[in-house]
Design an enzyme around this catalytic site. Structure first.
Site, PDB file in Angstrom:
ATOM      1  CB  CYS B  87      -0.972  -0.043   1.179  1.00 48.57           C
ATOM      2  SG  CYS B  87      -2.381   1.058   0.976  1.00 48.57           S
ATOM      3  CG  HIS B 204      -3.676  -3.661   3.343  1.00 52.05           C
ATOM      4  ND1 HIS B 204      -2.506  -3.071   3.774  1.00 52.05           N
ATOM      5  CD2 HIS B 204      -4.429  -2.654   2.838  1.00 52.05           C
ATOM      6  CE1 HIS B 204      -2.557  -1.769   3.536  1.00 52.05           C
ATOM      7  NE2 HIS B 204      -3.716  -1.491   2.971  1.00 52.05           N
ATOM      8  CD  GLU B 206      -0.898  -5.603   5.668  1.00 56.99           C
ATOM      9  OE1 GLU B 206      -0.854  -6.244   4.606  1.00 56.99           O
ATOM     10  OE2 GLU B 206      -0.897  -4.355   5.704  1.00 56.99           O
TER      11      GLU B 206
END
EC number: 6.3.5.3
Lengths: 736, 233
Positions: B87, B204, B206
């Site tokens: 990002c 993302h 994560e």
């Protein structure tokens, strides 16, 4: 004192929002004419927004205590104990007038202000919610305001790095000239490391931290305390400008110096900026404060004492530091690139003294500035009760299926995905239930505990019957938390009303507050923080009374939360709670029959508690596979939402013969839930409910790809979903 | 695997990233302040996480790209060290010249936070070996400026050299304009450097590594990196 300040005239006093009798009060209090700066300070401290002069007397009746309440109203935010050394810090606050004038900046600074309230107390923000009320969709300004406010809420929260996990969005013509932007922030702290505003110790350095002071937002709090008229757009310069980047730095720096044990007291500079924060720190600590404005970091040169004292520049804090830790604290702030300046000292005098360029610009009694603010017991009248509408007298203009398809695509009931997809709702990695359910669920650190969070109110009920509407708002927040399996703990209230100088508006306020108090007491759901926003009127027309209730509950194990989506076909659908078919003030009556009428559904708090406790028990025991509270739109809309969320349909029995079918399906009787259970357990559950004295009946079975009521046209889940999801994006694109 | 997560003022997904890395590797992650001039000894992986470094003021990533620590990252990458930017991290790596191209404002001009599907274009890289080529994974995006653009020549090279590792697609793997969430050229969600050791991606992973997040498709990326490091060791 300096002589080049303007002379105090009745016009000048009036332009500061102070009434002649209030000015008399000032003269009596200080025994002389105030300086210009002092007049500004009084206007900041004594306006409605900061002094709560019309509401204080009624707020005293709110229940604020429970064994788990660490801090109730009166601090920057409320604090509750959720066990294991964790405390939850939360509050909701309005930013209505600025958001109408400048939607993006108004909304950002609303979010920024409430986040600051939470981290000022030592908590790291873990979630935001909001409640937004806009004018009618067809009003020419509405689209622009929706677009700006949503972008602003997202722009601040996304950059700051907190997930925005829930909220409400509504449209009603009564908000045409006065939208509502209510922002709630929730933070997590150690229960034994909460920071407060009260200064202690004489000659302690008072430190200014954060962004520089500019000329923005001067008299912002005063603007928030006056009605709007056609010239309100001229007040644009009183709107502050938000800087989420500065706030993120301020957060990290504050938490770091708190962890380093540098802080004695801390107060954020919100409404009325330096004035309010300095006075509160001193007054709460029984101390005087000497401020030296020459040391205040300013964004522009030539700012006067008056301007500095009234600026509402954002992302600023005031602290009293432990003197021996001053250097350490300064190093931390410098590391984050923030301003740090000693701007004053605590004194034993109990005076609030402001010096600038060698002159004393203000010298006022500090306690009286707050304590002696005017207090009004304004006249209030209750409006006549609205007639109860008998369901049998309401002719259904269209069939059930057609009505459902239409309702699910109304501004009131449609999906608000267009809004919440502009909010980062997954950051921090703890969002268990995302927006769109009854309550959001967020994990607490690594678990297993979770928080259930919601914001709710039904303004049309509050308008029709303030007492019932106030109760209902609290009951529904309680129900939302219950429906995900949470144990409701406490609320924050954001009370948005019209002009309190009108007895009928004051009547709404008093009525709603009574209802809120009653529900909080019975449901053991105390108020720990809140905010009052009055004068929400334009050209004499008030908003719908809108006491937004932000609720917080806890789940001992977040993995045992329930969501509203059907989980599988072939499961039994149970309706919990009594259904008479209450159509008064229902969305059906308004949006299908074109009648915004009648008494709202009555709230039975004992039934709320009984039914809710049973549902929570079923979720905890793992019996309930899905759960949803029944609210706007009634039972059939609740079922449609459960179907849309899962893509699984439902076969439903016909409405009981004793009821009026469209009232059974669309009535908004309170204290009700839909739950699903595996079919083989349905009998046992029903028997248990009977034993517990809880109304419960099986109304159908999940499965298929349509909502099908026996004897009625079936509606495909796909077409419901299409209607549900389409309205908002189509409207914003100018196509609805 | 020893990883280092860079922290710039305004970065806000560093904790999410550290948690995902710990989950995959079992090790604590070093958090490295932007003013540092070197990386911790023995670093295997540098991660530039998401957020709004310097408030996204000037241009996303532009100010962070000029931080002291980025010189150390450039040296690290030049020696073949693995660098992952997610990002804002992707934006920073582009601004730092470690990856070609630029991230523009989303085509629909709005911030978007939602789950998207990504097609894994190849699985023979350290960043995708946890997946199969052609596999479709679901991960969230949360950005306002993720619309990848580069000149024709660069895009041609990226495609020709197989450097597009992640592409926006539908749930069944179809890459088309409808699934292209932000209007990115060639539906690009993630690319690697010429040498293949620097990955930048907008979504993302994560935020999809635990059941509570509703999906664990992001795990493959981190598991693949750990497996790659274990083999190298």
């Amino acid at each position: 004192m300096r002589s080049n300040e303007p002379k105090i005239t009745p016009e000048l006093v009036a332009s500061h929002g102070l009434k002649p009798d209030e000015y008399e009060r000032i003269l009596k209090l200080i025994g002389r004419e105030p300086t210009f700066t002092e007049l500004g300070i009084f206007s900041a401290m004594w306006n409605e927004h900061c002094s709560y002069k019309s509401s204080r007397i009624h707020l005293r009746g709110l229940p604020t205590k429970a064994p788990w309440v660490i801090q109730g109203p009166g601090e920057n935010a409320g604090v509750i104990d959720i066990g294991d050394g964790h405390a939850v810090v939360f509050k909701m606050e309005s930013h209505n007038h600025p958001s109408y004038i400048e939607p993006y900046q108004g909304a950002t600074t609303g979010v920024g202000g409430i986040l600051r309230d939470v981290f000022t107390m030592g908590a790291r923000p873990i979630a935001c919610l909001n409640a937004l009320s806009f004018g009618a969709p067809e009003h020419p300004k509405t689209r622009h305001l929706v677009s700006g406010v949503v972008a602003g809420v997202g722009g601040y929260g996304n950059s700051f790095g907190v997930p925005t996990v829930g909220g409400q969005v509504r449209f009603h013509t009564r908000y045409d000239g006065n939208i509502l932007v209510n922002a709630m922030a929730v933070g997590l702290a150690s229960a034994d490391k909460i920071f407060y505003a009260a200064a202690s110790g004489v000659n302690m350095p008072i430190v200014y931290l954060g962004s520089k002071t500019g000329r923005d937002g001067i008299h912002g709090a005063s603007m928030a305390s006056a009605e709007f008229d056609d010239d309100s757009a001229e007040k644009r310069p009183t709107v502050q400008v938000g800087d989420p980047f500065a706030e993120k730095l301020l957060l990290e720096a504050c938490l770091e110096i708190m962890a380093a044990d540098c802080v004695i007291a801390i107060q954020d500079m919100g409404a009325a900026g330096l004035t309010c924060s300095a006075v509160e720190m001193g007054a709460k600590g029984d101390l005087g404060v000497d401020l030296n404005l020459d040391a205040v970091p300013t964004r522009e040169t030539g700012m006067s004492a008056y301007e500095m004292m009234l600026s509402e520049s954002q992302e600023r804090m005031l602290m009293v530091l432990k003197p021996e830790k001053e250097k350490e604290a300064e190093a931390i702030f410098r590391k984050w690139g923030l301003d740090f300046a000693v701007v004053g000292y605590t004194t034993p005098s109990k005076r609030f003294r402001v010096k600038h360029g060698g002159d004393v610009m203000a010298d006022l009694p500090i306690k009286e500035l707050g304590d002696e603010a005017p207090l009004y017991d304004r006249p209030h009248v209750a409006q006549p009760a609205r007639a109860v509408i008998a369901a049998r007298e309401v002719e259904p203009p269209i069939g059930l299926a057609e009505a459902l398809q239409k309702l699910i695509a109304t501004p009131e009931l449609c999906s608000k995905r267009w809004v919440w997809e502009q909010y980062d709702h997954v950051i921090l990695g703890n969002t268990v239930q995302r927006p769109g359910g009854d309550a959001a669920v967020v994990r607490v650190e690594d678990g297993p505990k979770g928080l259930a969070l919601t914001v709710d109110v039904t303004p049309r009920y509050c308008e029709a019957d303030p007492y019932q509407g106030g109760m209902q708002a609290v009951a529904e927040a309680w129900r939302n938390i219950t429906a995900v399996g949470g144990r409701p703990l406490a609320i924050t209230d954001n009370l948005n009303f019209g002009n309190p100088e009108r007895p009928e508006i004051m009547g709404q306020f008093v009525g709603c507050l009574k209802g809120i108090s009653e529900a909080c007491r019975v449901l053991d759901f105390p108020v720990v923080s809140g905010n009052v926003s009055l004068y929400n009127e334009t050209n004499g027309r008030g908003i719908l009374p809108t006491p937004s209730i932000g609720g917080v509950g806890v789940l001992d194990d977040f993995t045992k939360s329930a969501s509203l989506a059907f989980k599988a076909g072939g499961e039994a659908i149970l309706l919990i709670g009594e259904t008479q078919g209450w159509l008064g003030q229902s969305v059906y009556l308004r949006d299908i029959c074109g009648r915004e009428e009648g008494a709202p559904p009555p709230v039975d708090l004992a039934a709320e508690k009984r039914n809710g406790d049973v549902v929570r028990g079923m979720i905890r025991a793992g019996t309930a596979t899905a759960a949803h509270d029944i609210s706007d739109g009634g039972l059939l809309v609740a079922l449609a939402e459960m179907a849309i969320a899962s893509g699984i349909g439902a076969q439903l029995l016909a409405a009981p013969a004793s009821t009026v079918p469209h009232a059974f399906w669309f009535g908004e009787d309170q204290a009700r839930y839909v739950v699903t259970v595996p079919a083989e357990q349905a009998g046992l559950v029903l028997a248990k409910m009977k034993g517990a004295g809880v109304h419960c009946s099986r109304i159908g079975t999940t499965g298929g790809d349509a909502i099908a009521i026996a004897g009625e046209d079936a509606l495909s889940v796909a077409s419901l979903k299409d209607g549900f999801e389409s309205w908002f994006p189509a409207y914003m694109a100018g196509k609805a | 695997m020893k990883s280092a997560v860079l922290v710039f003022p305004g970065i806000n997904r560093e904790r999410d990233m550290a948690r995902a890395l710990k989950l995959a590797s079992g090790n604590e992650t070093a958090m490295v302040w932007h003013a540092e001039t070197s990386l911790p000894g023995g670093t295997d992986l540098v991660v530039v996480p998401g957020g709004f470094s310097y408030g996204d003021y000037l241009r996303c990533g532009a100010i962070a790209a000029r931080s002291p620590v980025m010189d150390a990252v450039r040296d690290f990458a030049a020696k073949g060290g693995l660098v992952l930017g997610v990002c804002n991290g992707f934006q920073i790596l582009c601004e730092a010249g470690l990856l070609p191209g630029v991230l523009m404002r989303n085509a629909r001009l709005k911030f978007i936070c939602k789950d998207v599907h990504l097609r894994i274009e190849r699985s023979d890289t350290p960043f995708t070996r946890g997946y199969n080529a052609g596999q479709v994974i679901r991960v969230p995006v949360a950005h306002g400026e993720g619309n990848y653009e580069a000149d024709e020549e660069t895009l041609k090279r990226l495609e020709g050299e197989g450097r597009v590792l992640y592409r926006y697609c539908s749930a069944d793997g179809v890459v088309d304009e409808h699934a292209n969430i932000n209007g990115a050229a060639h539906s690009i969600a993630g690319i690697v450097s010429e040498r293949g050791n620097v990955l930048g991606m907008m979504p993302h992973p994560e935020n999809h590594v635990e059941d509570i997040m509703g999906c664990t498709d992001g795990r493959g990326l981190f598991a693949g990196l750990v497996a790659h490091m274990d083999r190298a060791a």
